[in-house]
Motif scaffolding. Structure first.
Motif, PDB file in Angstrom:
ATOM      1  N   ALA A  93       0.832  -1.202   0.000  1.00  0.00           N
ATOM      2  CA  ALA A  93       0.000   0.000   0.000  1.00  0.00           C
ATOM      3  C   ALA A  93       0.866   1.250   0.000  1.00  0.00           C
ATOM      4  O   ALA A  93       2.092   1.183   0.097  1.00  0.00           O
ATOM      5  N   MET A  94       0.209   2.389  -0.090  1.00  0.00           N
ATOM      6  CA  MET A  94       0.899   3.677  -0.074  1.00  0.00           C
ATOM      7  C   MET A  94       1.440   4.017   1.316  1.00  0.00           C
ATOM      8  O   MET A  94       2.410   4.744   1.449  1.00  0.00           O
ATOM      9  N   ASN A  95       0.781   3.487   2.349  1.00  0.00           N
ATOM     10  CA  ASN A  95       1.168   3.821   3.720  1.00  0.00           C
ATOM     11  C   ASN A  95       0.614   2.772   4.674  1.00  0.00           C
ATOM     12  O   ASN A  95      -0.143   1.875   4.278  1.00  0.00           O
ATOM     13  N   GLU A  96       0.977   2.910   5.930  1.00  0.00           N
ATOM     14  CA  GLU A  96       0.566   1.930   6.936  1.00  0.00           C
ATOM     15  C   GLU A  96      -0.945   1.901   7.133  1.00  0.00           C
ATOM     16  O   GLU A  96      -1.542   0.829   7.305  1.00  0.00           O
ATOM     17  N   ALA A  97      -1.572   3.053   7.114  1.00  0.00           N
ATOM     18  CA  ALA A  97      -3.020   3.116   7.345  1.00  0.00           C
ATOM     19  C   ALA A  97      -3.780   2.333   6.280  1.00  0.00           C
ATOM     20  O   ALA A  97      -4.723   1.591   6.588  1.00  0.00           O
ATOM     21  N   GLU A  98      -3.385   2.497   5.018  1.00  0.00           N
ATOM     22  CA  GLU A  98      -4.023   1.730   3.942  1.00  0.00           C
ATOM     23  C   GLU A  98      -3.797   0.233   4.140  1.00  0.00           C
ATOM     24  O   GLU A  98      -4.713  -0.573   3.961  1.00  0.00           O
ATOM     25  N   ALA A  99      -2.576  -0.137   4.488  1.00  0.00           N
ATOM     26  CA  ALA A  99      -2.256  -1.553   4.690  1.00  0.00           C
ATOM     27  C   ALA A  99      -3.111  -2.148   5.798  1.00  0.00           C
ATOM     28  O   ALA A  99      -3.600  -3.284   5.688  1.00  0.00           O
ATOM     29  N   GLY A 294       1.396 -13.590   3.562  1.00  0.00           N
ATOM     30  CA  GLY A 294       0.060 -13.092   3.866  1.00  0.00           C
ATOM     31  C   GLY A 294       0.052 -11.602   4.157  1.00  0.00           C
ATOM     32  O   GLY A 294       1.080 -11.009   4.487  1.00  0.00           O
ATOM     33  N   GLY A 295      -1.122 -11.007   4.048  1.00  0.00           N
ATOM     34  CA  GLY A 295      -1.246  -9.577   4.288  1.00  0.00           C
ATOM     35  C   GLY A 295      -0.811  -9.165   5.684  1.00  0.00           C
ATOM     36  O   GLY A 295      -0.200  -8.112   5.869  1.00  0.00           O
ATOM     37  N   ALA A 296      -1.112  -9.987   6.684  1.00  0.00           N
ATOM     38  CA  ALA A 296      -0.737  -9.654   8.056  1.00  0.00           C
ATOM     39  C   ALA A 296       0.776  -9.610   8.230  1.00  0.00           C
ATOM     40  O   ALA A 296       1.295  -8.826   9.033  1.00  0.00           O
ATOM     41  N   ASP A 297       1.507 -10.464   7.485  1.00  0.00           N
ATOM     42  CA  ASP A 297       2.973 -10.422   7.505  1.00  0.00           C
ATOM     43  C   ASP A 297       3.490  -9.225   6.720  1.00  0.00           C
ATOM     44  O   ASP A 297       4.395  -8.507   7.168  1.00  0.00           O
ATOM     45  N   ALA A 298       2.924  -9.019   5.532  1.00  0.00           N
ATOM     46  CA  ALA A 298       3.374  -7.922   4.672  1.00  0.00           C
ATOM     47  C   ALA A 298       3.127  -6.568   5.307  1.00  0.00           C
ATOM     48  O   ALA A 298       3.839  -5.596   5.025  1.00  0.00           O
ATOM     49  N   TYR A 299       2.139  -6.496   6.176  1.00  0.00           N
ATOM     50  CA  TYR A 299       1.844  -5.244   6.877  1.00  0.00           C
ATOM     51  C   TYR A 299       3.074  -4.711   7.610  1.00  0.00           C
ATOM     52  O   TYR A 299       3.294  -3.494   7.683  1.00  0.00           O
ATOM     53  N   LEU A 300       3.899  -5.611   8.148  1.00  0.00           N
ATOM     54  CA  LEU A 300       5.083  -5.177   8.898  1.00  0.00           C
ATOM     55  C   LEU A 300       6.054  -4.400   8.012  1.00  0.00           C
ATOM     56  O   LEU A 300       6.733  -3.483   8.482  1.00  0.00           O
ATOM     57  N   THR A 301       6.130  -4.771   6.736  1.00  0.00           N
ATOM     58  CA  THR A 301       6.988  -4.029   5.819  1.00  0.00           C
ATOM     59  C   THR A 301       6.469  -2.610   5.634  1.00  0.00           C
ATOM     60  O   THR A 301       7.244  -1.646   5.622  1.00  0.00           O
ATOM     61  N   ASP A 302       5.155  -2.459   5.505  1.00  0.00           N
ATOM     62  CA  ASP A 302       4.585  -1.118   5.385  1.00  0.00           C
ATOM     63  C   ASP A 302       4.784  -0.311   6.668  1.00  0.00           C
ATOM     64  O   ASP A 302       5.002   0.901   6.613  1.00  0.00           O
ATOM     65  N   TRP A 303       4.723  -0.986   7.807  1.00  0.00           N
ATOM     66  CA  TRP A 303       4.992  -0.293   9.068  1.00  0.00           C
ATOM     67  C   TRP A 303       6.424   0.235   9.089  1.00  0.00           C
ATOM     68  O   TRP A 303       6.675   1.380   9.478  1.00  0.00           O
ATOM     69  N   ILE A 304       7.368  -0.597   8.624  1.00  0.00           N
ATOM     70  CA  ILE A 304       8.773  -0.185   8.620  1.00  0.00           C
ATOM     71  C   ILE A 304       9.000   0.981   7.666  1.00  0.00           C
ATOM     72  O   ILE A 304       9.671   1.966   8.017  1.00  0.00           O
ATOM     73  N   THR A 305       8.481   0.893   6.447  1.00  0.00           N
ATOM     74  CA  THR A 305       8.714   1.984   5.495  1.00  0.00           C
ATOM     75  C   THR A 305       8.059   3.277   5.962  1.00  0.00           C
ATOM     76  O   THR A 305       8.583   4.366   5.725  1.00  0.00           O
ATOM     77  N   GLU A 306       6.929   3.160   6.656  1.00  0.00           N
ATOM     78  CA  GLU A 306       6.288   4.360   7.210  1.00  0.00           C
ATOM     79  C   GLU A 306       7.186   4.985   8.288  1.00  0.00           C
ATOM     80  O   GLU A 306       7.365   6.217   8.336  1.00  0.00           O
ATOM     81  N   GLN A 307       7.744   4.142   9.171  1.00  0.00           N
ATOM     82  CA  GLN A 307       8.635   4.649  10.215  1.00  0.00           C
ATOM     83  C   GLN A 307       9.889   5.289   9.610  1.00  0.00           C
ATOM     84  O   GLN A 307      10.383   6.306  10.091  1.00  0.00           O
TER      85      GLN A 307
END
Length: 310
Positions: A93-99, A294-307
């Motif tokens: 996604a574009m950001n953590e919130a979208e993810a 899975g999406g729940a795992d991939a979410y962590l990547t979006d969290w990192i890029t957002e940080q």
């Protein structure tokens, strides 16, 4: 037979995703969504210009979202709410919130939601994970991944010039190429707890960064550094993991070679990097496997890029 709908007929879908679906024996390319319906005719599949109409077809079982990043969240959520399984191109996604909203939509609808981090299925990455767990390098403490290339949008690269538009891509090499490597670290080391990032433009002055360096600390004490650059005429694709008793050398990450204390192996990836991803997804639909990405795992990547962007 799992009927696939592919949204977006671009470089990745035509070269990898669609051929993977067509060669996976339990899958069928049922249809495509594209602004140019003649593209669907080329693949012998139904073609829609409207995603709404395509998702109303009860014979669509699974959707591959292969559009630019700004469309990932709305199209994934729409497909999940229409009762379809979804495999989405990276970054999620574009950001953590979208993810977060994408993961919630999958949970609410009870449908599979995967993200195309196909390096999790590289034979040498799987082997490296086993070696680490077996103590081949002692306690892992540091990982270093780099990916450097020249990308200025000129010539043939101009076909992907949307990557320079932050409104469509969300960012530059951080989201495009660092995300893959961050996901490898998450796959190997688990939960990230702290992130620092530095982004800048030192050669190309387009609207997104031309380089990014990210430092990640994991719950188990491993520290990872990912450095990506679009301004290097020297290509690099390095991956090294160091422990208290030794080191795993996996450079280039996209190559077959794995060197570790006391041995070395050649473990090439599948010729079509997306095929194992499609195969795994179908296995999960049939209840035969666990979703590799899975999406729940991939979410962590979006969290990192957002940080990293803060």
């Amino acid at each position: 037979m799992l009927n696939w709908l592919v949204i977006g007929i671009g470089d990745i879908t035509t070269k990898r995703v669609i051929p993977a679906i067509q060669s996976e024996p339990r899958s069928r390319l049922y249809g495509v969504v594209t602004r140019d319906p003649t593209k669907g005719e080329h693949f012998g599949a139904k073609a829609w210009t409207s995603l709404d109409e395509a998702l109303n077809d009860p014979d669509v079982h699974a959707v591959y979202v292969g559009t630019p990043v700004f469309l990932h969240a709305p199209q994934t959520i729409q497909a999940l709410r229409a009762g379809k399984h979804v495999l989405c191109e990276k970054p999620m996604a574009m950001n953590e919130a979208e993810a977060r909203r994408m993961v919630a939509a999958a949970e609410a609808g009870g449908k599979l939601f995967g993200v195309a981090y196909y390096r999790r299925l590289y034979p040498k990455v799987l082997r490296a994970k086993r070696l680490i767990e077996e103590g081949a390098i002692g306690k892992p403490v540091f990982a270093e991944l780099t990916n450097h290339m020249w990308f200025d949008g000129k010539g043939a690269q101009g076909e992907r010039d949307w990557l320079f538009d932050p409104a469509k891509a969300g960012g530059g090499p951080l989201l495009d190429i660092a995300s893959h490597r961050i996901d490898v670290l998450n796959f190997l080391f688990g939960k990230p707890i702290r992130v620092r990032g530095q982004l800048s433009n030192v050669v190309h002055h387009y609207a997104v960064e031309d380089n990014a360096t990210v430092m990640i600390e994991y719950e188990n004490g491993v520290r990872g550094v990912v450095d990506v650059r679009w301004h290097s005429k020297i290509r690099r694709d390095e991956c090294r993991i160091r422990g208290t008793d030794g080191e795993l050398e996996m450079s280039p990450l996209n190559g077959p070679d794995l060197i570790y204390p006391g041995g070395s192996e050649s473990l090439p990836p599948h010729p079509n990097l997306h095929f194992p991803l499609i195969e795994n997804f179908v296995d999960v639909v049939e209840g035969k496997a666990v979703l590799a990405s899975g999406g729940a795992d991939a979410y962590l990547t979006d969290w990192i890029t957002e940080q990293a962007r803060k």
